[in-house]
Design an enzyme around this catalytic site. Structure first.
Site: not given
Length: 502
Positions: A293-295
């Protein structure tokens, strides 16, 4: 025909000469065997007469980075029988059976084996010192209580998946115990004695004791204090969210040293048989794969900055709340979008459409090159067993939609250890390091460091200047953007650390 005296004398002379040569050869042979091979043959004869009772070496201790023992051995003797020396097997079995928790029939069978020595197992393996003293007091002929030991983990389940555990014969089975088994296990010793062909002790012979050599002690990069805090927080999270699993890693980004690593569910190495094999065989931080995801956007950001595809401060992007790619509508997490914003604000807001734009600017060849350079798709090489490789799209399978979703961390599968190593490379000056948990080897007798594990740089992924920009952007995310709560968490953790130290 009458034989003359001359012929008779000649025959006697040759006979005497032959006998002299024969005896001379025999004397030379005896002298050769006695003087030149005597010591060697005596040693061989003694070796064939000698019987050994093994003494297990102590495994080296496993220490944290401050020298706190996380695993060490405690004395736990083992009972042996020398079958030919057991005069009355039935009576001996009757005396030992209630002490060892074994049947008399089983003990008689073991003591009747045609072997030089036999372990009286399972009841006689790894017994207590008190029980060992009781058996020695019986002074049973042919029964020997030999030095042995077993592994002890003083902090229960702390760092269990890192430490691993040992088997009944002190052999490493999982974790560090397995990876570094050869250096930890030491060299076994023994007590030996001379016996005749029937196995009986030779009169006048003496026993020889060969002292076991203790294994080297291993100092880890793990900090017990950080490890304890991490595991406490994981336990609380498991209860609060009724989770099936949880994991966490703390790593020094400058050298790849693992300061703490834990996963739940956990187990106690000293009683691993009470747990399902899935629990102790799966070290989730290096085995579990997940969609980051966003990481993962940190990787896209670093690649775009390194390739000069974006100006974070001066370039703007309009987010309507979605991005149309290949007939698919990829939405932003914020309904209605973020509107007009700089690309630094795209990073602060974790804006999916903005990262789709960065991925498109890079193109699939360049983006996936950086993804692989950051270590995704291959094992990191951490010194623990059971590591997974993660899953990436094959470049031939990457279309516009796959490129777009990969840019903001969907459609790829990574391991936690890959993610932390890659993010560390993005912010430490661009250097990708191999994560490791071994720090140094120590001589247990002198306390001197035998060798130290040096940080291993895999490659320079991005420049120092790019890494500096990534750090500044991520600091802005924490200060102004979607990761603001992390600042509060970190501040609270530091406060707890301060109270603990005071």
């Amino acid at each position: 025909m009458k034989v003359s005296k001359v012929v008779t004398r000649r025959r006697m002379l040759w006979t005497l000469l032959g006998l002299a040569v024969l005896f001379g050869s025999l004397a030379v042979r005896l002298a050769y065997v006695q003087l030149y091979q005597g010591e060697k043959l005596s040693a061989k004869a003694e070796e064939s007469w000698r019987r050994n009772i093994p003494y297990t070496a102590k495994r080296g201790e496993i220490l944290d980075r401050e020298g706190v023992a996380l695993a060490y051995n405690v004395s736990s003797p083992t009972v042996y029988a020398v079958p030919v020396q057991v005069k009355d097997k039935q009576k001996t079995a009757q005396q030992l059976a209630p002490l060892l928790g074994m049947t008399e029939e089983k003990l008689v069978t073991l003591m009747s084996k045609r072997e030089s020595s036999v372990k009286l197992q399972p009841g006689g393996r790894k017994i207590t010192m008190e029980l060992a003293a009781s058996i020695r007091d019986l002074q049973l002929p042919g029964i020997v209580v030999a030095e042995d030991n077993k592994r002890y983990y003083p902090y229960g389940d702390l760092a269990a998946h890192i430490l691993g555990f040992t088997g009944i014969d002190n052999q490493g089975i999982t974790g560090i115990e397995s990876i570094y088994d050869k250096l930890l296990k030491g060299i076994a010793g023994n007590v030996s004695y001379l016996s005749d062909a029937g196995g009986r002790l030779m009169p006048g012979s003496s026993e020889k004791y060969h002292e076991p050599q203790e294994g080297l002690s291993l100092q880890l990069t793990i900090d017990k204090q950080i490890q304890s805090i991490m595991e406490r927080e994981l336990d609380q999270a498991m209860v609060k969210y009724q989770a099936q699993g949880a994991w966490s890693i703390a790593m020094n980004p400058k050298n790849g040293e693992i300061l703490a690593m834990a996963s739940r569910p956990g187990y106690e190495p000293g009683s691993y048989k009470e747990y399902d094999a899935e629990v102790y065989n799966r070290n989730l931080p290096i085995w579990m794969t997940y969609e980051p995801g966003s990481t993962f956007k940190i990787i896209t950001l670093a690649a775009a900055l390194e390739e000069n595809k974006v100006d974070l401060q001066n370039e703007r992007f309009f987010d309507p709340g979605y991005a149309e790619v290949g007939g698919a509508r990829l939405r932003c997490w914020k309904k209605g979008g973020h509107g007009s914003q700089t690309f630094l604000e795209v990073v602060e807001n974790s804006c999916n459409p903005g990262f789709v734009a960065l991925g498109q600017r890079l193109g699939k060849e360049t983006l996936f090159k950086y993804i692989r350079d950051f270590g995704f798709g291959t094992k990191t090489g951490i010194d623990l067993n059971g590591e997974a490789s993660g899953i990436l799209f094959k470049l031939s399978q990457v279309g516009p939609v796959e490129l777009a979703t990969t840019a903001f961390g969907q459609g790829v599968s990574v391991t936690p250890i890959q993610q932390i190593a890659a993010v560390s490379a993005a912010i430490n000056g661009g250097k990708l390091y191999t994560p490791h948990v071994a720090k140094a080897w120590i001589n247990p007798e002198t306390g001197e460091t035998v060798s130290e594990v040096q940080p291993k740089e895999v490659r320079q992924v991005i420049s120092e200047e790019t890494s500096k920009k990534v750090r500044a952007a991520l600091e802005s995310v924490v200060a102004k953007g979607t990761a603001g709560r992390l600042l509060l968490t970190a501040t609270g953790w530091e406060a707890k650390q301060g109270r603990h130290k005071r």
